[in-house]
Enzyme design. Structure first.
Site, PDB file in Angstrom:
ATOM      1  CG  ASP A   1      40.678  42.507   8.573  1.00 44.94           C
ATOM      2  OD1 ASP A   1      39.943  42.236   7.608  1.00 44.94           O
ATOM      3  OD2 ASP A   1      40.508  42.045   9.702  1.00 44.94           O
TER       4      ASP A   1
ATOM      5  CD  GLU B   1      42.132  44.192  12.513  1.00 52.90           C
ATOM      6  OE1 GLU B   1      42.377  43.131  11.930  1.00 52.90           O
ATOM      7  OE2 GLU B   1      41.387  44.266  13.494  1.00 52.90           O
TER       8      GLU B   1
ATOM      9  CG  HIS C   1      37.773  35.216   9.610  1.00 51.24           C
ATOM     10  ND1 HIS C   1      37.476  36.382   8.947  1.00 51.24           N
ATOM     11  CD2 HIS C   1      38.695  35.532  10.553  1.00 51.24           C
ATOM     12  CE1 HIS C   1      38.171  37.367   9.497  1.00 51.24           C
ATOM     13  NE2 HIS C   1      38.903  36.887  10.467  1.00 51.24           N
TER      14      HIS C   1
HETATM   15  C1  PEP Z   1      44.087  40.188  10.686  1.00 53.23           C
HETATM   16  O1  PEP Z   1      43.205  40.894  10.198  1.00 53.23           O
HETATM   17  O2  PEP Z   1      45.231  40.076  10.202  1.00 53.23           O
HETATM   18  C2  PEP Z   1      43.825  39.405  11.900  1.00 53.23           C
HETATM   19  C3  PEP Z   1      44.776  38.758  12.527  1.00 53.23           C
HETATM   20  O3  PEP Z   1      42.536  39.339  12.336  1.00 53.23           O
HETATM   21  P1  PEP Z   1      41.410  38.449  11.606  1.00 53.23           P
HETATM   22  O4  PEP Z   1      42.106  37.580  10.599  1.00 53.23           O
HETATM   23  O5  PEP Z   1      40.725  37.656  12.646  1.00 53.23           O
HETATM   24  O6  PEP Z   1      40.541  39.466  10.986  1.00 53.23           O
HETATM   25 MG    MG Z   2      41.441  41.357  11.320  1.00 49.99          MG
END
Ligand code: PEP
Ligand code: MG
Length: 592
Positions: free
Chosen positions: A481, A457, A214
């Site tokens: 994810d 995900e 993140h």
């Molecule tokens: C993902 O998991 O692709 C997603 C868009 O959510 P995040 O990256 O915030 O986990």
């Molecule tokens: Mg995600």
């Protein structure tokens, strides 16, 4: 001497500037530039704080002198002497003054910068006793910082400094205020990164982190060059070194020679030209060569990001990561009114275009607060994250749902739920949404209609799609994810980053199957993971049938460029062949 270090390319482009080393523990110290006229006041602020700490130690010495050897061992007196000596050290005060006067750093930033420089000298000392004095230096720095909080701060906003591009000459000779700064840290949390959104840095480098961690995602949203997972970077680079970040190649060049500088200066200009060319596509409709309309949406972290989404021609927000409203608040969550105003701001900022607000997804590498990092659980990515966290605290979740419902009265809003896997979680979520509506009805508060979507995900969700198709108005594939959980690769761990492979057949098949099933039932589906903004994946996703992509605003025009050159008729069989292949990456070019 020039040397380069390799890491993971996170955000494209070239940045050239001076290194600012920041230890993540000290990141909550404000970093801003002062005006030249404030230098004297700022120097005085540190001096006053230091004098206050000196006085405090003197007072302590007097009371220690009156104690017996039992209550106040001899070492305590010696320690206080060391602290006094460090506080009055010439190098510390001279250095702090230099950062304030010559660089216009605010007092706290100047103090922590000089601390880093002296601390490094301690680290290099042979003598163990002297090496250990670094801890004392750290303590007195913290004390002065604390005293400064007590000393009244001049009222001012962090300023985004107008950074002019340095000329070759600047880079070789000049040491002026206008040189861009590159932030180098061992680690930065997503909240730290967010704090730098309006900041002065021209690029970021961290020792740790994966490509879709993140922190990397926020770095990418800042649209300035960034490289993560550069291992020992924060040890090898010294404060104020010249560094080049090559965000495309994932390389950091330290102390570059004039020839290397010239080469990267050229690359930097090429990148700017390329951006200029792409910007001409702003008003071009996003349609493939064979006439298929492709929806390009934006991912945002804060309501203000809506402006960037509009600027780059997004036709809506496909993912508003609402958890960023909850972070860096020392555990104090935003109340319903604060959240309502934030969601409303994003919705109004999108000027009538749809906004998909994802309910809070904290946990794993996104702690609510850096100090509340979830080290207690063995496997936070598999723990109480996202919807699991929300369902574990229904009152917090209801507050968020009410705020989203109320904001929906001001435009087109959708709500999206992360990390669902069980039908029981879906039913609980739906029941809480109904309950939130009843609560608002009872209070007589207006709210708007919401389309309800789920993120796909977790592989189990992708493999049991029927239940999701039954309950939800739309689905969005979270590939970040989905890759992590399919391949059992921690997305934030640079040591396994080479195995984090979007082209793994298992991942591609889960994505393709989700798209196909949604299409068969006429259910809207998009991809909102980083894959959607990766131009190497655009044609493959189009060939798999995807018609809606959600990504960082900065990627939208580059992806549109790919869309404009795509012929879906040709891409379909090509994508089918890749999907049928058990080892697609080496034999097929990702680009068609
Ligand atoms: C993902 O998991 O692709 C997603 C868009 O959510 P995040 O990256 O915030 O986990
Ligand atoms: Mg995600």
């Amino acid at each position: 001497m020039t040397f380069s270090i390799h890491g993971l390319a996170v955000a494209r482009g070239i940045a050239i500037g001076r290194a600012v080393l920041v230890a993540s523990t000290r990141l909550d110290v404000a970093h801003y530039f002062i005006e030249a006229g404030q230098v004297a006041a700022e120097v005085k602020r540190v001096r006053d704080a230091r004098d206050a700490v000196v006085d405090e130690i003197h007072r302590l010495q007097v009371s220690v002198a009156h104690m017996g050897p039992k209550e106040a061992p001899h070492e305590l007196m010696a320690l206080l002497d060391v602290h006094l000596m460090l506080l009055q050290d010439e190098e510390l005060s001279r250095g702090v003054k230099h950062w304030i006067t010559d660089r216009l750093y605010n007092a706290e930033w100047a103090l922590t910068t000089q601390f880093e420089i002296i601390a490094r000298q301690f680290d290099d000392m042979e003598d163990e006793y002297l090496r250990e004095r670094k801890a004392d230096l750290e303590q007195i720095t913290e004390k002065v910082l604390r005293a400064m909080r007590g000393v009244s701060l001049p009222v001012m906003q962090p300023m985004a400094r107008a950074t002019r591009k340095p000329s070759q000459q600047d880079l070789l000779l000049d040491d002026t205020v206008n040189v861009p700064l590159i932030l180098i840290a061992h680690d930065l949390s997503p909240a730290d990164m967010l704090q730098f959104k309006k900041s002065v840095f021209a690029g970021f480098v961290t020792d740790v982190g994966g490509k879709t961690s993140h922190t990397a995602i926020v770095a990418r949203s800042l649209d300035i060059p960034a490289v993560v997972g550069v291992r020992l970077c924060s040890h090898l680079v010294r404060q104020d070194d010249w560094v080049i970040i090559d965000g495309d190649a994932g390389v950091v060049v330290v102390d570059p020679s004039p020839i290397i500088l010239a080469e990267y200066g050229f690359k930097q200009r090429q990148g700017e030209l390329e951006r200029g060319r792409l910007s001409r596509l702003l008003h071009t409709p996003s349609v493939t060569l064979d006439g298929e309309k492709i929806e390009l949406l934006a991912n945002i972290e804060m309501p203000d990001d809506a402006a960037a989404a509009i600027r780059t021609g997004a036709v809506g927000v496909g993912l508003f990561r609402s958890e960023f409203l909850f972070m860096g608040r020392h555990g104090k969550l935003p109340n319903e009114e604060e959240q309502y105003l934030a969601y409303r701001k994003a919705i109004e900022g999108m000027q009538g275009l749809p906004v998909t607000i994802r309910t809070i997804d904290v946990g794993a590498d996104k702690p609510l607060d850096e100090n509340l990092r979830d080290d207690a659980h063995l496997n936070p990515a598999l723990g109480l994250r996202a919807i699991r966290w929300s369902l574990a605290d229904p009152s917090m979740f209801l507050t968020q749902l009410r705020a989203i419902l109320r904001a929906a009265a001001h435009g087109q809003a959708n709500v999206m739920i992360p990390m669902l896997v069980h039908a029981s979680e879906i039913r609980q979520t739906m029941a809480l949404l109904d309950h939130a509506r009843v609560q608002l009805d009872n209070r007589g508060v207006a709210y708007g209609p919401l389309k309800i979507g789920a993120m796909i995900e977790i592989p189990a969700a992708a493999l049991t799609l029927n239940v999701f198709l039954k309950y939800f108005d739309f689905l969005s594939i979270g590939t970040n994810d989905l890759i992590q959980y399919t391949l059992a690769i921690d997305r934030a761990d640079e040591s396994v980053a080479h195995l984090y492979d979007p082209m793994h057949p298992a991942v591609l098949r889960l994505v393709a199957n989700t798209i196909a099933q949604c299409q068969a039932q006429g259910k809207p589906v998009s991809v909102c993971g980083e894959m959607a903004g990766d131009i190497n994946m655009t044609k493959l996703l189009l060939g798999m049938g995807l018609r809606s992509f959600s990504m960082h605003p900065a990627q939208i025009l580059a992806v549109k460029h790919e869309v404009l050159r795509a012929d879906i008729g040709k891409l379909k069989p090509w994508a089918a062949a890749i999907l049928a292949d058990d080892e697609p990456a080496p034999r097929f070019s990702k680009r068609q």
